[in-house]
Enzyme design. Structure first.
Site, PDB file in Angstrom:
ATOM      1  N   ASN A   1      -0.459 -16.036 -22.039  1.00  0.00           N
ATOM      2  CA  ASN A   1      -0.758 -17.305 -22.701  1.00  0.00           C
ATOM      3  C   ASN A   1      -0.729 -18.384 -21.628  1.00  0.00           C
ATOM      4  O   ASN A   1       0.341 -18.742 -21.139  1.00  0.00           O
ATOM      5  CB  ASN A   1       0.311 -17.554 -23.782  1.00  0.00           C
ATOM      6  CG  ASN A   1       0.184 -18.922 -24.425  1.00  0.00           C
ATOM      7  OD1 ASN A   1      -0.797 -19.633 -24.215  1.00  0.00           O
ATOM      8  ND2 ASN A   1       1.185 -19.293 -25.216  1.00  0.00           N
TER       9      ASN A   1
ATOM     10  N   GLU B   1       8.949 -14.164 -30.663  1.00  0.00           N
ATOM     11  CA  GLU B   1       9.269 -15.067 -29.554  1.00  0.00           C
ATOM     12  C   GLU B   1      10.412 -15.994 -29.977  1.00  0.00           C
ATOM     13  O   GLU B   1      10.166 -17.024 -30.622  1.00  0.00           O
ATOM     14  CB  GLU B   1       8.050 -15.917 -29.190  1.00  0.00           C
ATOM     15  CG  GLU B   1       6.856 -15.122 -28.737  1.00  0.00           C
ATOM     16  CD  GLU B   1       5.931 -15.937 -27.835  1.00  0.00           C
ATOM     17  OE1 GLU B   1       5.701 -15.506 -26.709  1.00  0.00           O
ATOM     18  OE2 GLU B   1       5.487 -17.010 -28.255  1.00  0.00           O
TER      19      GLU B   1
ATOM     20  N   GLU C   1       5.103 -23.662 -29.969  1.00  0.00           N
ATOM     21  CA  GLU C   1       4.707 -25.008 -29.523  1.00  0.00           C
ATOM     22  C   GLU C   1       3.801 -25.671 -30.539  1.00  0.00           C
ATOM     23  O   GLU C   1       3.866 -26.885 -30.743  1.00  0.00           O
ATOM     24  CB  GLU C   1       4.057 -24.922 -28.128  1.00  0.00           C
ATOM     25  CG  GLU C   1       5.123 -24.707 -27.053  1.00  0.00           C
ATOM     26  CD  GLU C   1       4.693 -23.829 -25.884  1.00  0.00           C
ATOM     27  OE1 GLU C   1       3.478 -23.673 -25.656  1.00  0.00           O
ATOM     28  OE2 GLU C   1       5.590 -23.285 -25.200  1.00  0.00           O
TER      29      GLU C   1
ATOM     30  N   GLY D   1      10.017 -20.373 -22.066  1.00  0.00           N
ATOM     31  CA  GLY D   1       9.947 -21.315 -20.947  1.00  0.00           C
ATOM     32  C   GLY D   1      11.303 -21.759 -20.433  1.00  0.00           C
ATOM     33  O   GLY D   1      11.409 -22.731 -19.681  1.00  0.00           O
TER      34      GLY D   1
ATOM     35  N   SER E   1      10.167 -15.790 -21.609  1.00  0.00           N
ATOM     36  CA  SER E   1      10.657 -15.614 -20.231  1.00  0.00           C
ATOM     37  C   SER E   1      10.494 -14.185 -19.696  1.00  0.00           C
ATOM     38  O   SER E   1      11.322 -13.718 -18.913  1.00  0.00           O
ATOM     39  CB  SER E   1      12.108 -16.085 -20.113  1.00  0.00           C
ATOM     40  OG  SER E   1      12.188 -17.471 -20.419  1.00  0.00           O
TER      41      SER E   1
ATOM     42  N   LYS F   1      -1.537 -21.456 -21.929  1.00  0.00           N
ATOM     43  CA  LYS F   1      -1.206 -22.786 -22.480  1.00  0.00           C
ATOM     44  C   LYS F   1      -2.170 -23.846 -21.923  1.00  0.00           C
ATOM     45  O   LYS F   1      -3.347 -23.578 -21.775  1.00  0.00           O
ATOM     46  CB  LYS F   1       0.266 -23.105 -22.193  1.00  0.00           C
ATOM     47  CG  LYS F   1       1.193 -21.976 -22.675  1.00  0.00           C
ATOM     48  CD  LYS F   1       2.652 -22.311 -22.652  1.00  0.00           C
ATOM     49  CE  LYS F   1       3.434 -21.111 -23.164  1.00  0.00           C
ATOM     50  NZ  LYS F   1       4.852 -21.350 -23.292  1.00  0.00           N
TER      51      LYS F   1
ATOM     52  N   HIS G   1       2.212 -20.024 -32.763  1.00  0.00           N
ATOM     53  CA  HIS G   1       3.021 -20.209 -31.551  1.00  0.00           C
ATOM     54  C   HIS G   1       4.013 -21.348 -31.777  1.00  0.00           C
ATOM     55  O   HIS G   1       3.686 -22.354 -32.392  1.00  0.00           O
ATOM     56  CB  HIS G   1       2.136 -20.487 -30.331  1.00  0.00           C
ATOM     57  CG  HIS G   1       2.923 -20.403 -29.060  1.00  0.00           C
ATOM     58  ND1 HIS G   1       3.698 -21.446 -28.614  1.00  0.00           N
ATOM     59  CD2 HIS G   1       3.113 -19.383 -28.188  1.00  0.00           C
ATOM     60  CE1 HIS G   1       4.318 -21.064 -27.507  1.00  0.00           C
ATOM     61  NE2 HIS G   1       3.977 -19.819 -27.225  1.00  0.00           N
TER      62      HIS G   1
HETATM   63  P1  PGA Z   1       7.254 -18.070 -21.356  1.00  0.00           P
HETATM   64  O1  PGA Z   1       6.319 -18.398 -22.627  1.00  0.00           O
HETATM   65  O2  PGA Z   1       6.884 -16.674 -20.898  1.00  0.00           O
HETATM   66  O3  PGA Z   1       6.910 -19.116 -20.331  1.00  0.00           O
HETATM   67  O4  PGA Z   1       8.666 -18.130 -21.817  1.00  0.00           O
HETATM   68  C1  PGA Z   1       6.052 -17.428 -23.603  1.00  0.00           C
HETATM   69  C2  PGA Z   1       5.131 -18.002 -24.648  1.00  0.00           C
HETATM   70  O5  PGA Z   1       5.210 -19.206 -24.924  1.00  0.00           O
HETATM   71  O6  PGA Z   1       4.300 -17.282 -25.237  1.00  0.00           O
END
Ligand code: PGA
Length: 252
Positions: free
Chosen positions: A8, A170, A99, A176, A215, A10, A97
């Site tokens: 992803n 997730e 976010e 993140g 992560s 983003k 997601h």
């Molecule tokens: P990350 O993000 O690997 O940076 O923790 C995962 C995601 O948001 O799908």
């Protein structure tokens, strides 16, 4: 069932950067990708066409759209339809997601509308679910996952092919942050997601992929991918670099 190794990106990368990373990834992975793995990249919409073009001749690679609106066309300024994503080369769409749930304020119900509509229009969907830190501390992990799955899958036909829908677990506190859920936490959550899928889809739910995200990096992917009920990963930060993501894709 093929493991789904998903990236992803983003809101990162210009078109040139995205195409360069996609080419690098294909170069590093081609010829080494095990038969039981598939690579998927969700670039920003502006780069979707370019990345999908790179993947056209690369066996086992596909591109997907990070976002779409649940309508084919209309007065929805700034939005894209599933058909538009497909027209740009997307095979997959991402819904739920964290976010988009937390920053863009998408509700569980709206996530369900998107999931159903995207599937109906021929996108394979990766539906993300996951608890916040408060929900984990308050022993409400299963409650949060159950609610997000019930609403997220509310109108999804039970005859949907298992390869067309995947769930990405997730935990919000692991996205993140560099903080990875432990093996026990991952296996417990994935077992619960599997159980919930079986209650919805019946026996064929054992063929629905459940991805872990939060992560994931080259150093921990091998361990995570070997856990029970982990059928792939969804990677943010560590997928932005072609070399790093290729190590994740090939991790054992
Ligand atoms: P990350 O993000 O690997 O940076 O923790 C995962 C995601 O948001 O799908």
């Amino acid at each position: 069932m093929k493991k789904l190794m998903a990236a992803n990106w983003k809101m990162f990368k210009t078109r040139d950067e995205a195409v360069t990373t996609a080419r690098k990834l294909v170069e590093l992975v081609s010829g080494k990708l095990p038969d039981d793995r598939e690579v998927l990249v969700f670039p920003p919409s502006t780069c979707l066409h370019g990345v999908a073009e790179v993947f056209e001749s690369a066996e086992g690679f596909s591109a997907g759209g990070q976002n779409f609106y649940p309508a084919s066309e209309g007065a929805f300024t700034g939005e894209l339809s599933p058909e538009m994503l497909k027209d740009s080369g997307a095979k997959y769409g991402l819904t739920g997601h964290s976010e988009r749930r937390h920053i863009l304020r998408e509700t569980d119900d709206f996530v369900g509308d998107k999931t159903t509509f995207g599937l109906k229009k021929g996108l394979r969907i990766v539906l993300c679910v996951g608890e916040t830190l408060d929900e984990r501390k308050g022993n409400k992990v299963e409650e949060a996952l159950e609610r997000q799955m019930r609403q997220g899958l509310k109108d999804v036909p039970t005859e949907t092919a298992p390869e067309d829908i995947s769930i990405a677990y997730e935990p919000v506190w692991a996205i993140g942050t560099g903080e990875v859920a432990g093996p026990k936490e991952i296996e417990e959550a994935h077992a619960f997601v599997r159980k919930t899928l079986i209650s919805y889809f019946g026996e064929k739910a054992s063929d629905i992929r459940i991805l872990y995200g939060g992560s994931v990096k080259p150093a921990n992917c091998g361990e995570i991918i070997a856990l029970d009920n982990v059928d792939g990963v969804l990677v943010g930060g560590a997928s932005l670099d072609g070399e790093s993501f290729s190590e994740i894709v090939l991790a054992d």
